[in-house]
Design a protein around this motif. Structure first.
Motif, mmCIF file in Angstrom:
data_model
loop_
_atom_site.group_PDB
_atom_site.id
_atom_site.type_symbol
_atom_site.label_atom_id
_atom_site.label_comp_id
_atom_site.label_asym_id
_atom_site.label_seq_id
_atom_site.Cartn_x
_atom_site.Cartn_y
_atom_site.Cartn_z
ATOM 1 N N GLU A 67 0.858 -1.173 0.000
ATOM 2 C CA GLU A 67 0.000 0.000 0.000
ATOM 3 C C GLU A 67 0.898 1.228 0.000
ATOM 4 O O GLU A 67 1.928 1.239 0.689
ATOM 5 C CB GLU A 67 -0.905 0.016 1.239
ATOM 6 C CG GLU A 67 -2.206 -0.743 1.071
ATOM 7 C CD GLU A 67 -2.053 -2.252 1.143
ATOM 8 O OE1 GLU A 67 -2.913 -2.944 0.589
ATOM 9 O OE2 GLU A 67 -1.091 -2.741 1.739
ATOM 10 N N VAL A 68 0.495 2.244 -0.756
ATOM 11 C CA VAL A 68 1.318 3.444 -0.904
ATOM 12 C C VAL A 68 0.475 4.665 -0.559
ATOM 13 O O VAL A 68 -0.695 4.752 -0.921
ATOM 14 C CB VAL A 68 1.848 3.570 -2.355
ATOM 15 C CG1 VAL A 68 2.613 4.868 -2.553
ATOM 16 C CG2 VAL A 68 2.717 2.376 -2.716
ATOM 17 N N PRO A 108 -5.709 2.049 9.912
ATOM 18 C CA PRO A 108 -6.909 1.260 9.630
ATOM 19 C C PRO A 108 -7.627 1.758 8.382
ATOM 20 O O PRO A 108 -7.683 2.960 8.115
ATOM 21 C CB PRO A 108 -7.769 1.486 10.878
ATOM 22 C CG PRO A 108 -7.369 2.850 11.353
ATOM 23 C CD PRO A 108 -5.905 2.987 11.010
ATOM 24 N N ILE A 109 -8.149 0.801 7.618
ATOM 25 C CA ILE A 109 -9.028 1.108 6.488
ATOM 26 C C ILE A 109 -10.371 0.477 6.813
ATOM 27 O O ILE A 109 -10.456 -0.725 7.059
ATOM 28 C CB ILE A 109 -8.500 0.532 5.159
ATOM 29 C CG1 ILE A 109 -7.125 1.103 4.824
ATOM 30 C CG2 ILE A 109 -9.496 0.828 4.025
ATOM 31 C CD1 ILE A 109 -6.506 0.492 3.578
ATOM 32 N N GLU A 117 -6.169 -3.313 9.213
ATOM 33 C CA GLU A 117 -5.017 -2.423 9.330
ATOM 34 C C GLU A 117 -3.966 -2.842 8.320
ATOM 35 O O GLU A 117 -3.708 -4.035 8.154
ATOM 36 C CB GLU A 117 -4.447 -2.470 10.745
ATOM 37 C CG GLU A 117 -5.346 -1.783 11.741
ATOM 38 C CD GLU A 117 -4.649 -1.493 13.048
ATOM 39 O OE1 GLU A 117 -3.478 -1.906 13.230
ATOM 40 O OE2 GLU A 117 -5.276 -0.833 13.880
ATOM 41 N N VAL A 118 -3.395 -1.857 7.646
ATOM 42 C CA VAL A 118 -2.358 -2.129 6.658
ATOM 43 C C VAL A 118 -1.197 -1.166 6.854
ATOM 44 O O VAL A 118 -1.351 -0.098 7.439
ATOM 45 C CB VAL A 118 -2.880 -2.022 5.198
ATOM 46 C CG1 VAL A 118 -3.970 -3.037 4.916
ATOM 47 C CG2 VAL A 118 -3.373 -0.626 4.894
ATOM 48 N N ASP A 119 -0.043 -1.565 6.364
ATOM 49 C CA ASP A 119 1.146 -0.722 6.393
ATOM 50 C C ASP A 119 1.211 0.073 5.098
ATOM 51 O O ASP A 119 1.324 -0.509 4.018
ATOM 52 C CB ASP A 119 2.405 -1.576 6.540
ATOM 53 C CG ASP A 119 2.480 -2.253 7.889
ATOM 54 O OD1 ASP A 119 2.100 -1.624 8.898
ATOM 55 O OD2 ASP A 119 2.913 -3.417 7.945
ATOM 56 N N VAL A 133 -4.172 0.997 -2.656
ATOM 57 C CA VAL A 133 -4.365 -0.186 -1.827
ATOM 58 C C VAL A 133 -4.110 -1.397 -2.716
ATOM 59 O O VAL A 133 -4.407 -1.384 -3.908
ATOM 60 C CB VAL A 133 -5.757 -0.252 -1.159
ATOM 61 C CG1 VAL A 133 -5.884 0.803 -0.076
ATOM 62 C CG2 VAL A 133 -6.880 -0.132 -2.164
ATOM 63 N N ALA A 134 -3.528 -2.434 -2.118
ATOM 64 C CA ALA A 134 -2.994 -3.525 -2.922
ATOM 65 C C ALA A 134 -3.325 -4.882 -2.300
ATOM 66 O O ALA A 134 -4.265 -5.017 -1.522
ATOM 67 C CB ALA A 134 -1.484 -3.320 -3.056
#
Length: 166
Positions: A67-68, A108-109, A117-119, A133-134
């Motif tokens: 994710e960027v 969090p998304i 939760e993603v980094d 988002v990936a």
């Protein structure tokens, strides 16, 4: 970019995790294309609630491994350097250029009542998107995305929920 604070529901939310329910079948029908101009070759761009804010122009890229987050979102979320952790592994941009990320942050998304939760890797580069988002987000949600139908579908609470592209 439109970033607006939404009422906090953090205390009432549960993070997405394995549940004892049977997973519903996820599929796409011709009816799912209603509301889209066909034929098209558009990317799947959605609005997602990230860290309690509605964030527009988020690219769903099922071919990407990270994710960027781009500068406009970093500024819009009012993140501070102390919120970030070091991340120094280079990334390859869409143009094939090497981009050295600034840092990383776990956020969090939320989609409907589901939260994962993603980094996010924070990069200082131009993009028409506020974030990407990936695979990590898609896999954590158990989601399937399809650009033709301009939708992301995922199982939740015994049914299939959708995120519809902009």
């Amino acid at each position: 970019m439109s970033v607006g604070r939404l009422p906090s529901e953090a205390d009432g939310r549960e993070t997405k995790r394995a549940r004892g329910m049977a997973t519903p079948l996820i599929g796409f029908l011709d009816e799912d294309k209603l509301g889209t101009l066909q034929p098209h070759d558009d990317a799947l761009v959605v609005t997602l609630r990230i860290d309690g804010y509605d964030v527009e122009r988020v690219l769903v890229d099922q071919g990407s491994a990270v994710e960027v987050m781009y500068p406009n979102l970093y500024k819009g979320l009012k993140l501070k350097p102390e919120d970030l952790t070091t991340y120094d592994s280079p990334l390859v941009s869409f143009e094939g250029k090497i981009v050295t990320p600034k840092s990383m942050i776990r956020l969090p998304i939320q989609t409907d009542s589901d939260v994962v939760e993603v980094d996010f890797i924070v990069v200082d580069a131009y993009s028409p998107y506020t974030a990407i988002v990936a695979q990590p987000w898609l896999h954590a949600l158990g989601a399937v995305s399809l650009t033709l139908h301009q939708k992301v579908k995922y199982p939740s609470e015994g049914r299939v929920k959708e995120v519809i592209g902009n």
